[in-house]
Design an enzyme around this catalytic site. Structure first.
Site, PDB file in Angstrom:
ATOM      1  N   ASN A  89       0.868  -1.179   0.000  1.00 15.66           N
ATOM      2  CA  ASN A  89       0.000   0.000   0.000  1.00 15.66           C
ATOM      3  C   ASN A  89       0.905   1.230   0.000  1.00 15.66           C
ATOM      4  O   ASN A  89       1.453   1.598   1.031  1.00 15.66           O
ATOM      5  CB  ASN A  89      -0.884  -0.044   1.257  1.00 15.66           C
ATOM      6  CG  ASN A  89      -1.718   1.208   1.435  1.00 15.66           C
ATOM      7  OD1 ASN A  89      -1.803   2.038   0.533  1.00 15.66           O
ATOM      8  ND2 ASN A  89      -2.341   1.341   2.598  1.00 15.66           N
ATOM      9  N   HIS A 139      -9.547   1.508   4.825  1.00 15.78           N
ATOM     10  CA  HIS A 139      -8.285   1.677   5.539  1.00 15.78           C
ATOM     11  C   HIS A 139      -8.485   2.653   6.709  1.00 15.78           C
ATOM     12  O   HIS A 139      -9.260   3.613   6.598  1.00 15.78           O
ATOM     13  CB  HIS A 139      -7.211   2.205   4.580  1.00 15.78           C
ATOM     14  CG  HIS A 139      -5.850   2.156   5.182  1.00 15.78           C
ATOM     15  ND1 HIS A 139      -5.392   3.126   6.051  1.00 15.78           N
ATOM     16  CD2 HIS A 139      -4.863   1.241   5.082  1.00 15.78           C
ATOM     17  CE1 HIS A 139      -4.174   2.796   6.448  1.00 15.78           C
ATOM     18  NE2 HIS A 139      -3.826   1.657   5.879  1.00 15.78           N
ATOM     19  N   GLU A 141      -6.784   5.025   7.733  1.00 11.33           N
ATOM     20  CA  GLU A 141      -6.530   6.438   7.407  1.00 11.33           C
ATOM     21  C   GLU A 141      -7.748   7.052   6.711  1.00 11.33           C
ATOM     22  O   GLU A 141      -8.075   8.221   6.927  1.00 11.33           O
ATOM     23  CB  GLU A 141      -5.252   6.555   6.567  1.00 11.33           C
ATOM     24  CG  GLU A 141      -4.021   6.319   7.432  1.00 11.33           C
ATOM     25  CD  GLU A 141      -2.848   5.663   6.726  1.00 11.33           C
ATOM     26  OE1 GLU A 141      -2.815   5.636   5.488  1.00 11.33           O
ATOM     27  OE2 GLU A 141      -1.949   5.152   7.447  1.00 11.33           O
ATOM     28  N   GLU A 155      -5.661  -4.740  10.610  1.00  5.48           N
ATOM     29  CA  GLU A 155      -4.627  -3.734  10.822  1.00  5.48           C
ATOM     30  C   GLU A 155      -4.904  -2.978  12.120  1.00  5.48           C
ATOM     31  O   GLU A 155      -5.696  -2.022  12.131  1.00  5.48           O
ATOM     32  CB  GLU A 155      -4.624  -2.734   9.668  1.00  5.48           C
ATOM     33  CG  GLU A 155      -4.363  -3.356   8.317  1.00  5.48           C
ATOM     34  CD  GLU A 155      -3.757  -2.356   7.338  1.00  5.48           C
ATOM     35  OE1 GLU A 155      -2.655  -2.617   6.872  1.00  5.48           O
ATOM     36  OE2 GLU A 155      -4.370  -1.311   7.085  1.00  5.48           O
ATOM     37  N   SER A 163       3.174  -2.059  10.437  1.00  5.11           N
ATOM     38  CA  SER A 163       4.617  -2.142  10.685  1.00  5.11           C
ATOM     39  C   SER A 163       5.188  -3.536  10.425  1.00  5.11           C
ATOM     40  O   SER A 163       6.065  -3.991  11.154  1.00  5.11           O
ATOM     41  CB  SER A 163       4.946  -1.678  12.105  1.00  5.11           C
ATOM     42  OG  SER A 163       4.554  -0.323  12.281  1.00  5.11           O
TER      43      SER A 163
HETATM   44  P1  PGA Z   1       2.693   0.332   7.712  1.00  2.00           P
HETATM   45  O1  PGA Z   1       1.245   0.535   7.045  1.00  2.00           O
HETATM   46  O2  PGA Z   1       3.236  -0.969   7.161  1.00  2.00           O
HETATM   47  O3  PGA Z   1       3.492   1.528   7.298  1.00  2.00           O
HETATM   48  O4  PGA Z   1       2.470   0.256   9.196  1.00  2.00           O
HETATM   49  C1  PGA Z   1       0.373  -0.546   6.828  1.00  2.00           C
HETATM   50  C2  PGA Z   1      -0.926  -0.050   6.254  1.00  2.00           C
HETATM   51  O5  PGA Z   1      -1.390   1.032   6.639  1.00  2.00           O
HETATM   52  O6  PGA Z   1      -1.530  -0.705   5.392  1.00  2.00           O
END
Ligand code: PGA
Length: 252
Positions: free
Chosen positions: A9, A96, A98, A168, A214
């Site tokens: 992503n 997601h 975000e 997530e 992460s």
């Molecule tokens: P990250 O993001 O691997 O930078 O923690 C994962 C995601 O938001 O899909």
């Protein structure tokens, strides 16, 4: 047997002019691993066309990061499912955290988007996950259950076929703090049980549930060895071909 999947992503990173270069680096390092692992890259909308051209003769697949649930019309700033399929997009990330946190995504809009994606043959990667506050209050399962039920509300088993869930934990995204393999496995097993309740055990045992938050080359193996963790949705580490390939190698 569920084939592992590693999806990158890219979020709002990598200019269109750099897209071909990064995809070629990923192809050089990881294309040979597609026999055992499904690899997907999800660039921002303006780079999808170039990405699609770069992946023409590749077994790496293309995903987008969102779509709008209407077919077309006066929706300034939005992108439809058919625009994505027109570019050769196969997967779409939906819900997601975000999008939920910054752009007003709700369980209802995730559901509308999932239905539209499925109508167009796009495979949704539906993201769910609890915040730190939820985890500290011990309500992770309640939150995740609600998100999953609402995302798949009114969607038949036949339609949901191939859909993917990404667990997530919000506190692990972009923070460098990943869930331990045990913490993640517990939630993945819980989600699979819930899917079994919704769609039956055969369906649940086929569904891929990815972990995101992460994931890096050095923690990927521990997570990916767990029984119900079928791959990863990778943010930061998907922007560097060697790190992304390192995670794919750990999924072999
Ligand atoms: P990250 O993001 O691997 O930078 O923690 C994962 C995601 O938001 O899909």
């Amino acid at each position: 047997m569920r084939k592992k999947m590693i999806a990158g992503n890219w979020k709002m990173n990598i200019a269109p002019s750099r897209t071909t270069e990064l995809i070629e680096e990923i192809q050089n390092k990881a294309e040979s691993m597609t026999a055992n692992v499904d690899i997907v890259v999800c660039p921002p909308f303006p780079a999808l066309d170039r990405a699609s051209a770069s992946l023409q003769r590749s077994s790496i697949s293309l995903g987008a990061q969102d779509l709008h649930w209407e077919n077309d019309g006066a929706y300034t700033g939005k992108v439809s499912a058919s625009m994505l399929t027109d570019l050769g997009v196969e997967y779409v990330i939906l819900g997601h955290s975000e999008q939920r946190t910054y752009f007003g995504e709700t369980d209802d809009t995730v559901n509308l988007k999932a239905k539209k994606a499925m109508d167009h043959g796009l495979i949704p990667v539906v993201c769910v996950g609890e915040t730190l506050e939820h985890r500290e209050k011990n309500i992770t399962e309640r939150i995740v259950e609600h998100q999953v039920r609402r995302a798949f509300w009114g969607i038949s088993q036949g339609k949901a076929k191939n859909a993917i869930i990404a667990y997530e934990p919000v506190w692990a995204i972009g923070t460098g703090k990943n869930a331990t393999p045990e913490q993640a496995q517990d939630v993945h097993a819980f989600i699979r049980k819930l899917i079994e309740e919704l769609y039956g055990s055969a369906f649940a045992s086929e569904m891929r549930i990815l972990y995101g938050g992460s994931m890096k080359p050095d923690n990927a193996r521990g997570l990916l060895q767990k029984a119900d963790i079928d791959g990863g949705l990778i943010g930061g580490a998907s922007l560097k071909a060697d790190q992304f390939a390192g995670i794919i190698a750990a999924a072999q």
